[in-house]
Design a protein around this motif. Structure first.
Motif: not given
Length: 97
Positions: A14-24, A45-56, A8-10
């Motif tokens: 991903g949805q939050r990242i997509k929303q920020l990208r679209k807002e900008r 990332i936007e699909r909610g697949e795993a990514f690293s802390v450095p990417t975050l 659920q977190f991932r």
């Protein structure tokens, strides 16, 4: 007790990242050419697949928001949900004919 649902977190992140990208008004291509991400990386990332802390951290820098704001409130599981997940589902009895 504080608990997180990783899947659920991932997905929510991903949805939050997509929303920020679209807002900008940024495209996937802009994240690639201007910020050094890979095209497949952005889609994953936007699909909610795993990514690293450095990417975050790079995403937080890209969108100029604190990391805490990116992850605030997502993936948290309430005590009721945690208990429901911990309890095994009742087994169905076979009908006797």
């Amino acid at each position: 007790m504080l608990r997180y649902d990783y899947e659920q977190f991932r997905i929510a992140l991903g949805q939050r990242i997509k929303q920020l990208r679209k807002e900008r008004k940024l495209t996937h291509r802009a994240l690639v050419s201007e910020y050094g991400f890979h095209m497949t990386q952005v889609a994953r990332i936007e699909r909610g697949e795993a990514f690293s802390v450095p990417t975050l951290l790079r995403l937080a820098e890209t969108f100029q928001v604190p990391v805490g704001q990116l992850i605030e409130g997502i993936g948290e599981v309430s005590d009721e949900e945690a208990n429901a997940q911990a309890e095994p589902s009742p087994k169905k009895k076979k009908s006797q004919s």
